[in-house]
Structure formats: structure tokens, C-alpha cells
Scaffold this active site. Structure first.
Site, short mmCIF file in Angstrom:
data_model
loop_
_atom_site.label_atom_id
_atom_site.label_comp_id
_atom_site.label_asym_id
_atom_site.label_seq_id
_atom_site.Cartn_x
_atom_site.Cartn_y
_atom_site.Cartn_z
N SER A 70 1.90 8.01 -0.80
CA SER A 70 1.61 9.63 -0.98
C SER A 70 1.20 10.19 0.45
O SER A 70 1.45 11.25 0.61
CB SER A 70 0.02 9.31 -1.58
OG SER A 70 -0.77 8.57 -0.78
N ASP A 81 -4.96 5.26 0.35
CA ASP A 81 -4.38 4.23 1.50
C ASP A 81 -3.33 4.75 2.12
O ASP A 81 -2.83 5.74 1.62
CB ASP A 81 -4.44 2.92 0.63
CG ASP A 81 -3.54 2.76 -0.35
OD1 ASP A 81 -3.01 4.04 -0.59
OD2 ASP A 81 -3.14 1.79 -0.79
N ASP A 83 0.17 3.64 3.15
CA ASP A 83 1.29 2.78 2.82
C ASP A 83 1.93 2.86 4.04
O ASP A 83 2.73 3.77 4.38
CB ASP A 83 2.18 2.95 1.68
CG ASP A 83 1.17 3.22 0.49
OD1 ASP A 83 0.91 1.78 0.15
OD2 ASP A 83 1.29 3.99 -0.31
N ASP A 136 -1.98 -0.57 3.47
CA ASP A 136 -1.01 -1.60 2.96
C ASP A 136 0.14 -1.81 3.73
O ASP A 136 0.73 -0.67 3.89
CB ASP A 136 -0.65 -1.39 1.54
CG ASP A 136 -1.52 -1.58 0.36
OD1 ASP A 136 -2.57 -1.88 0.72
OD2 ASP A 136 -1.12 -1.24 -0.79
N LYS A 197 -0.65 14.18 -10.62
CA LYS A 197 -1.35 13.00 -10.32
C LYS A 197 -2.78 12.99 -10.49
O LYS A 197 -3.52 11.86 -11.45
CB LYS A 197 -1.29 12.27 -8.75
CG LYS A 197 0.08 11.93 -8.38
CD LYS A 197 0.33 11.70 -6.97
CE LYS A 197 -0.41 10.30 -6.35
NZ LYS A 197 -0.06 10.02 -5.27
N TYR A 206 -2.61 6.68 -15.44
CA TYR A 206 -2.20 6.36 -13.73
C TYR A 206 -2.20 5.10 -13.48
O TYR A 206 -3.34 4.49 -13.11
CB TYR A 206 -2.71 7.37 -12.87
CG TYR A 206 -2.41 7.33 -11.44
CD1 TYR A 206 -1.38 8.35 -11.21
CD2 TYR A 206 -2.72 6.31 -10.71
CE1 TYR A 206 -1.14 8.23 -9.87
CE2 TYR A 206 -2.11 6.36 -9.42
CZ TYR A 206 -1.30 7.29 -8.94
OH TYR A 206 -0.92 7.35 -7.77
#
Length: 362
Positions: A70, A81, A83, A136, A197, A206
Site C-alpha cells: 500500500s 505498515d 512493506d 515488514d 479497501k 478483507y
């Protein structure tokens, strides 16, 4: 409506996020704060020296960080978070160097909390919070002795001589870049995706883990609608999304581009050749080689639930277009406990917070 629903992060949070990325990698993010810039680069330099390479190699040694998910697509909200993918040279391994040496370096930093390695996941990942921002971090070792600072991750050559977990780690970034290239209007795509979303979370559909759809799946579905209606505004794209997908004949796959033929020997989604691919209920195919089905977790029952929700969304959008309903009607939360009289509750007990996090991950 989306701004009022609190889906956009504040300027302070945005700059904090950029600053954190600047601290984890070396400065290739433009004007990002370069406060304690070089964690991963120092880590690679340290390993280069330990392996007995020349001083010049140590000086040239680096790792590059790419974002995906995202954050890369520009649809992250407050608290989401980051990524990130760390790309390192061929002699820096995932098992020993990333999950052991880098893990220990991070564990010693006071800004790092909730550090959790998940080395045996489908895509191996190191999870942690850095100054409160959840990250992450994946790792890919590519077949270069020195990682070029202008590495083009979309080029197929990054996949030469790497293993399957590395391909899966690289694919998050490659897919995100392809999506942004393949949509006709990036801003319209972003607004529509943010909206859907939010809708999916409100309606309880989701979650990749529980057999529904996760971030990348929603992104691919929205991107397909953007391709079908290149001139439509986001409000129109949202209603077209429901119209198209209530009528979609699964298991016909959703694809943003033709599937690239297999060139390097990695398995590519192909129901004619692979019997397992024939069992997929809702194929949503990634647009970067090797093309895979991103929604293999979907089952007949979760597909049925999603189709019911698409129908609900379609009905509400038709009413909105007739001025019989407001946008807020689309996002009414799904009342799970009023819909089901019987359900199963699972309680998980653990000795400490770290154990609980590992359990929760499973």
C-alpha cells in the site's frame, strides 16, 4: 467522504514514515531525513569485510531498499505498515545473514520493538516496529557482487540464478511497479482503491489469511476496472467495480496483461498445464513474470460470501446514482453476530508477548 472517514494520514505521520525509511536504508529516497541512515548498508559492509573482500569492495558494498504494497501504491492510511524489500549482493544470504546477523543488529537498537522473524513463511519476512512504525522487511540476494544503486527491479535479469523464495520476495515490488504502469490514471486508481479497501474491511471480506482478499488482490481488481473505464472518475469506477464483479464468471481469471511465457523455468499460472491451477476458485493473476494467482486462498464458501457482498455494493451504488442513498450507506459495517447465531471462538494463550506474536502470525 474518504477524508472524513480518516483514511489519509497526517503530514506528521507521513514525514515520520519517510524518516524511518531513511534510517533503515541508505539515502536514495531524495530528501528523506538522513539521521542514522545506514543500518542495512553497514550490515552489508560488515559482512563484505568478514568474507575477506578487498577494501574497494567493502567501500562499494551496499543493499538497496524498495517499498511495495500500500505504501508503494500510494494508498496507505494512518497506522498502516510499510512493506519493504532489501536487495543485497550474492554473498549475503537470507538464512544466516538476514535472519541472524541483521536480526541481532536490529534487536540491539532501542528504536526497534516487537522484532519477529518469520523465516519459514511462503515469503520469508522480518517484522518489527521502528520508532513505532510497523515494517515488514523481506530480503532478496541477487546474482551481483555489487548491487547497483540504480537497480531496475522490473527487469527480468534480476531473476537470473535465484531461488523461488527470492522470486516471491522480489515479486511484491515488481507487481506494484507493473500495476502503476498498467493503469490509465494513477490518481483515479488510488482514490478508488482506498475506497474499496475501506469497503472490504467494513464488510468483513478483507483478509488474505482467512480466504478473502488482501491488499494486492483488491489492487489488481481495481486496476482492471480502471483499464476497462479509462476516463471514468473514482465515484463512477466504484459503482462499475460492483457492476462488473457481480457479473464476473469465476473461475475466469482477472488479468491486467497477457501472461508472459515461462522463460527462466519458474512455475507460471497455467490451468492447461498445472492441475493444481484448475482448482483455483477466483484467479487474480499478477502482472509480472512469473505470473501467479495471488488469491489461491479463496475457497467456495469465501467466494460465495464475497459475491453476496458485491451484490450488496452494487445495489447500494445503484441507489446512490438515483440519489436514494448517500455514500455512507455503502460502508455500513457487516453485522456478523446478527447474521450468524452459531460461530466458533478460538482463544490463544501464550507465555509472553513474543510467543503470542508468533502464534498470531500462524
Amino acid at each position: 467522504f474518504l477524508v472524513q472517514a480518516g483514511l489519509y494520514e497526517s503530514k506528521e505521520e507521513a514525514s515520520k514514515r519517510e524518516e524511518v525509511l531513511g534510517q533503515i536504508q541508505e539515502p536514495s529516497f531524495g530528501d528523506i531525513s538522513l539521521h542514522c541512515v545506514q543500518i542495512v548498508t553497514n550490515w552489508v559492509k560488515q559482512l563484505t569485510r568478514l568474507r575477506g573482500y578487498t577494501d574497494q569492495m567493502v567501500e562499494d558494498a551496499k543493499a538497496v531498499i524498495f517499498t511495495f504494497g500500500s505504501y508503494r501504491l500510494g494508498v496507505h492510511g494512518p497506522g498502516s505498515d510499510i512493506d519493504a524489500l532489501c536487495v543485497g549482493p550474492s554473498y549475503v544470504s537470507r538464512e544466516e545473514d538476514f535472519f541472524f546477523v541483521l536480526h541481532n543488529i536490529l534487536a540491539e537498537r532501542e528504536e526497534v520493538t516487537e522484532l519477529q522473524p518469520v523465516p519459514d513463511a511462503h515469503v520469508p519476512v522480518l517484522r518489527f516496529k521502528f520508532s513505532g512504525i510497523p515494517i515488514d522487511l523481506l530480503y532478496a540476494s541477487i546474482s551481483h557482487l555489487v548491487v547497483p544503486h540504480d537497480l531496475d527491479i522490473s527487469d527480468i535479469s534480476v531473476l537470473y540464478n535465484v531461488d523461488e523464495p527470492t522470486v516471491r520476495s522480489l515479486n511484491g515490488c515488481r507487481v506494484a511497479d507493473q500495476i502503476l504502469k498498467l493503469v490509465p490514471n494513477v490518481e483515479h486508481f488510488r482514490t478508488t482503491l482506498r475506497c474499496l479497501k475501506f469497503w472490504a474491511k467494513r464488510r468483513g471480506v478483507y483478509s488474505n489469511v482467512t480466504g478473502f482478499l488482501g491488499g494486492v488482490n483488491w489492487a489488481l481488481l481495481v486496476a482492471r476496472i480502471c483499464q476497462l473505464y479509462p476516463n471514468a472518475a473514482p465515484s463512477m469506477l466504484v459503482s462499475r467495480f460492483f457492476r462488473v464483479f457481480t457479473q464476473w464468471r469465476w473461475p475466469n481469471p482477472v488479468m491486467l496483461c497477457a501472461i508472459e511465457e515461462d522463460r527462466l523455468g519458474f512455475s507460471v499460472w497455467d490451468p492447461r498445464k498445472n492441475p493444481r491451477d484448475r482448482t483455483h476458485h477466483m484467479p487474480i493473476i499478477t502482472p509480472a513474470y512469473p505470473c501467479m494467482n495471488s488469491s489461491y486462498n479463496v475457497s467456495t464458501s469465501t467466494l460465495r460470501v464475497m459475491m453476496e457482498q458485491f451484490q450488496y455494493g452494487n445495489n447500494v451504488c445503484e441507489n446512490i446514482e438515483l440519489n436514494k442513498a448517500k455514500w455512507s450507506a455503502l460502508f455500513e459495517p457487516y453485522l456478523f453476530f446478527q447474521s450468524y447465531t452459531n460461530y466458533l471462538q478460538v482463544d490463544i494463550l501464550a507465555a509472553d508477548a513474543d510467543d503470542l506474536r508468533s502464534w498470531k502470525g500462524w
